[in-house]
Design a protein around this motif. Structure first.
Motif, PDB file in Angstrom:
ATOM      1  N   MET A  72      32.722  43.068  92.422  1.00  0.00           N
ATOM      2  CA  MET A  72      32.569  41.985  93.372  1.00  0.00           C
ATOM      3  C   MET A  72      32.455  42.191  94.621  1.00  0.00           C
ATOM      4  SD  MET A  72      34.807  38.549  93.693  1.00  0.00           S
ATOM      5  CE  MET A  72      34.757  37.979  92.015  1.00  0.00           C
ATOM      6  N   PRO A  73      31.753  41.619  95.465  1.00  0.00           N
ATOM      7  CA  PRO A  73      31.629  41.935  97.059  1.00  0.00           C
ATOM      8  C   PRO A  73      33.036  41.832  97.556  1.00  0.00           C
ATOM      9  CG  PRO A  73      29.653  40.910  96.396  1.00  0.00           C
ATOM     10  CD  PRO A  73      30.504  40.822  95.360  1.00  0.00           C
ATOM     11  N   GLU A  74      33.431  42.478  98.530  1.00  0.00           N
ATOM     12  CA  GLU A  74      34.805  42.273  99.050  1.00  0.00           C
ATOM     13  C   GLU A  74      34.977  40.995  99.934  1.00  0.00           C
ATOM     14  OE1 GLU A  74      37.191  44.714 102.609  1.00  0.00           O
ATOM     15  OE2 GLU A  74      36.326  45.949 100.899  1.00  0.00           O
ATOM     16  N   GLU A  75      33.795  40.542 100.396  1.00  0.00           N
ATOM     17  CA  GLU A  75      33.732  39.316 101.214  1.00  0.00           C
ATOM     18  C   GLU A  75      34.029  38.164 100.256  1.00  0.00           C
ATOM     19  OE1 GLU A  75      31.624  42.653 103.216  1.00  0.00           O
ATOM     20  OE2 GLU A  75      31.421  41.515 101.412  1.00  0.00           O
ATOM     21  N   LEU A  76      33.230  38.315  99.157  1.00  0.00           N
ATOM     22  CA  LEU A  76      33.183  37.171  98.208  1.00  0.00           C
ATOM     23  C   LEU A  76      34.818  36.969  97.700  1.00  0.00           C
ATOM     24  CD1 LEU A  76      31.870  34.933  96.588  1.00  0.00           C
ATOM     25  CD2 LEU A  76      31.135  36.684  94.962  1.00  0.00           C
ATOM     26  N   ALA A  77      35.358  38.097  97.411  1.00  0.00           N
ATOM     27  CA  ALA A  77      36.772  38.215  96.816  1.00  0.00           C
ATOM     28  C   ALA A  77      37.644  37.624  97.898  1.00  0.00           C
ATOM     29  CB  ALA A  77      37.071  39.687  96.440  1.00  0.00           C
ATOM     30  N   ALA A  78      37.542  37.790  99.026  1.00  0.00           N
ATOM     31  CA  ALA A  78      38.506  37.140  99.953  1.00  0.00           C
ATOM     32  C   ALA A  78      38.395  36.014 100.373  1.00  0.00           C
ATOM     33  CB  ALA A  78      38.131  37.891 101.686  1.00  0.00           C
ATOM     34  N   ILE A  79      37.102  35.235 100.111  1.00  0.00           N
ATOM     35  CA  ILE A  79      37.056  33.852 100.261  1.00  0.00           C
ATOM     36  C   ILE A  79      37.628  33.164  99.046  1.00  0.00           C
ATOM     37  CG2 ILE A  79      34.706  33.487  99.757  1.00  0.00           C
ATOM     38  CD1 ILE A  79      36.545  31.501 102.486  1.00  0.00           C
ATOM     39  N   LEU A  80      37.315  33.685  98.047  1.00  0.00           N
ATOM     40  CA  LEU A  80      37.719  33.026  96.640  1.00  0.00           C
ATOM     41  C   LEU A  80      39.211  33.148  96.726  1.00  0.00           C
ATOM     42  CD1 LEU A  80      35.252  34.291  94.313  1.00  0.00           C
ATOM     43  CD2 LEU A  80      35.415  32.042  94.965  1.00  0.00           C
ATOM     44  N   GLU A  81      39.853  34.334  96.919  1.00  0.00           N
ATOM     45  CA  GLU A  81      41.338  34.478  97.196  1.00  0.00           C
ATOM     46  C   GLU A  81      41.987  33.400  98.044  1.00  0.00           C
ATOM     47  OE1 GLU A  81      45.171  35.294  98.215  1.00  0.00           O
ATOM     48  OE2 GLU A  81      43.605  35.628  99.649  1.00  0.00           O
ATOM     49  N   LEU A  82      41.282  33.185  99.214  1.00  0.00           N
ATOM     50  CA  LEU A  82      41.890  32.148 100.263  1.00  0.00           C
ATOM     51  C   LEU A  82      41.661  30.726  99.486  1.00  0.00           C
ATOM     52  CD1 LEU A  82      42.636  30.901 102.897  1.00  0.00           C
ATOM     53  CD2 LEU A  82      40.332  31.156 103.710  1.00  0.00           C
ATOM     54  N   LEU A  83      40.595  30.245  99.240  1.00  0.00           N
ATOM     55  CA  LEU A  83      40.544  29.008  98.460  1.00  0.00           C
ATOM     56  C   LEU A  83      41.090  28.997  97.408  1.00  0.00           C
ATOM     57  CD1 LEU A  83      36.557  28.382  98.930  1.00  0.00           C
ATOM     58  CD2 LEU A  83      38.321  27.642 100.400  1.00  0.00           C
ATOM     59  N   GLY A  84      41.432  29.868  96.526  1.00  0.00           N
ATOM     60  CA  GLY A  84      42.098  29.846  95.433  1.00  0.00           C
ATOM     61  C   GLY A  84      43.793  29.643  95.576  1.00  0.00           C
ATOM     62  N   ARG A  85      44.283  29.720  96.764  1.00  0.00           N
ATOM     63  CA  ARG A  85      45.541  29.543  97.016  1.00  0.00           C
ATOM     64  C   ARG A  85      46.189  28.074  96.784  1.00  0.00           C
ATOM     65  NH1 ARG A  85      45.616  33.006 102.425  1.00  0.00           N
ATOM     66  NH2 ARG A  85      45.156  35.055 101.441  1.00  0.00           N
ATOM     67  N   ARG A  86      47.064  27.922  96.354  1.00  0.00           N
ATOM     68  CA  ARG A  86      47.436  26.499  95.897  1.00  0.00           C
ATOM     69  C   ARG A  86      47.346  25.443  97.007  1.00  0.00           C
ATOM     70  NH1 ARG A  86      52.649  24.683  92.428  1.00  0.00           N
ATOM     71  NH2 ARG A  86      51.955  22.488  92.067  1.00  0.00           N
ATOM     72  N   TYR A  87      46.782  24.428  96.868  1.00  0.00           N
ATOM     73  CA  TYR A  87      46.328  23.101  97.600  1.00  0.00           C
ATOM     74  C   TYR A  87      45.154  23.437  98.895  1.00  0.00           C
ATOM     75  CZ  TYR A  87      51.162  21.955  95.968  1.00  0.00           C
ATOM     76  OH  TYR A  87      51.977  21.506  95.337  1.00  0.00           O
ATOM     77  N   THR A  88      44.718  24.965  98.986  1.00  0.00           N
ATOM     78  CA  THR A  88      43.735  25.445  99.900  1.00  0.00           C
ATOM     79  C   THR A  88      42.480  24.408  99.611  1.00  0.00           C
ATOM     80  OG1 THR A  88      44.679  27.362 100.248  1.00  0.00           O
ATOM     81  CG2 THR A  88      42.785  27.023 101.148  1.00  0.00           C
ATOM     82  N   LEU A  89      42.028  24.754  98.562  1.00  0.00           N
ATOM     83  CA  LEU A  89      40.742  24.204  98.184  1.00  0.00           C
ATOM     84  C   LEU A  89      40.862  22.500  98.109  1.00  0.00           C
ATOM     85  CD1 LEU A  89      37.763  24.563  97.291  1.00  0.00           C
ATOM     86  CD2 LEU A  89      38.343  24.682  95.107  1.00  0.00           C
ATOM     87  N   ALA A  90      41.793  21.982  97.609  1.00  0.00           N
ATOM     88  CA  ALA A  90      42.156  20.545  97.780  1.00  0.00           C
ATOM     89  C   ALA A  90      42.195  20.103  98.988  1.00  0.00           C
ATOM     90  CB  ALA A  90      43.436  20.095  96.936  1.00  0.00           C
ATOM     91  N   ALA A  91      42.867  20.699 100.005  1.00  0.00           N
ATOM     92  CA  ALA A  91      42.878  20.242 101.448  1.00  0.00           C
ATOM     93  C   ALA A  91      41.357  20.441 102.163  1.00  0.00           C
ATOM     94  CB  ALA A  91      43.816  21.085 102.216  1.00  0.00           C
ATOM     95  N   PHE A  92      40.751  21.570 101.836  1.00  0.00           N
ATOM     96  CA  PHE A  92      39.444  21.811 102.407  1.00  0.00           C
ATOM     97  C   PHE A  92      38.413  20.768 101.876  1.00  0.00           C
ATOM     98  CE2 PHE A  92      35.274  23.401 102.087  1.00  0.00           C
ATOM     99  CZ  PHE A  92      34.898  24.022 103.321  1.00  0.00           C
ATOM    100  N   TRP A  93      38.425  20.344 100.390  1.00  0.00           N
ATOM    101  CA  TRP A  93      37.362  19.240 100.102  1.00  0.00           C
ATOM    102  C   TRP A  93      37.831  17.969 100.430  1.00  0.00           C
ATOM    103  CZ3 TRP A  93      33.297  20.246  97.476  1.00  0.00           C
ATOM    104  CH2 TRP A  93      32.742  19.250  96.865  1.00  0.00           C
ATOM    105  N   SER A  94      39.143  17.932 100.901  1.00  0.00           N
ATOM    106  CA  SER A  94      39.549  16.554 101.338  1.00  0.00           C
ATOM    107  C   SER A  94      38.703  16.070 102.854  1.00  0.00           C
ATOM    108  CB  SER A  94      40.994  16.325 101.618  1.00  0.00           C
ATOM    109  OG  SER A  94      41.756  16.308 100.186  1.00  0.00           O
TER     110      SER A  94
END
Length: 113
Positions: free
Chosen positions: A1-23
């Motif tokens: 997996m490309p490092e950049e993709l892994a980095a953004i998925l790791e960020l968005l995968g943190r608890r509450y991050t994707l929910a806040a972003f999506w909101s």
């Protein structure tokens, strides 16, 4: 997996991050409003919003509300089709999710990437 993709998925995968972003897809929001919609403790949401700001995905506007940056809106453009796909996928029965002729469980073969 490309490092950049892994980095953004790791960020968005943190608890509450994707929910806040999506909101924020509907527009600007105050911290208090985000806290209520996301259901996160204020200290954790504050940390996640700081991380999203540091990543250049979220900014604070003139009124002190959070909103998506242009990069955040571009990411939203990627996530919205994924959300539509997920809605279709979750509607499938377990039998429909497994292609005919395939094993019903994961194989022990290594991932080529």
């Amino acid at each position: 997996m490309p490092e950049e993709l892994a980095a953004i998925l790791e960020l968005l995968g943190r608890r509450y991050t994707l929910a806040a972003f999506w909101s924020l897809r509907g527009g600007s929001s105050s911290f208090r409003s985000l806290t209520g919609r996301v259901g996160a403790p204020e200290s954790q949401l504050s940390q996640r919003m700081r991380e999203l700001r540091e990543a250049g995905l979220v900014e604070v506007d003139e009124a002190g509300e959070y909103r998506l940056t242009s990069h955040g809106r571009r990411l939203l453009g990627v996530l919205e089709p994924l959300s539509a796909w997920a809605q279709d996928w979750v509607a499938l029965s377990p039998r429909q999710r497994i292609p005919k002729g395939s094993a019903s469980h994961a194989t022990d073969e290594p991932d080529p990437d």
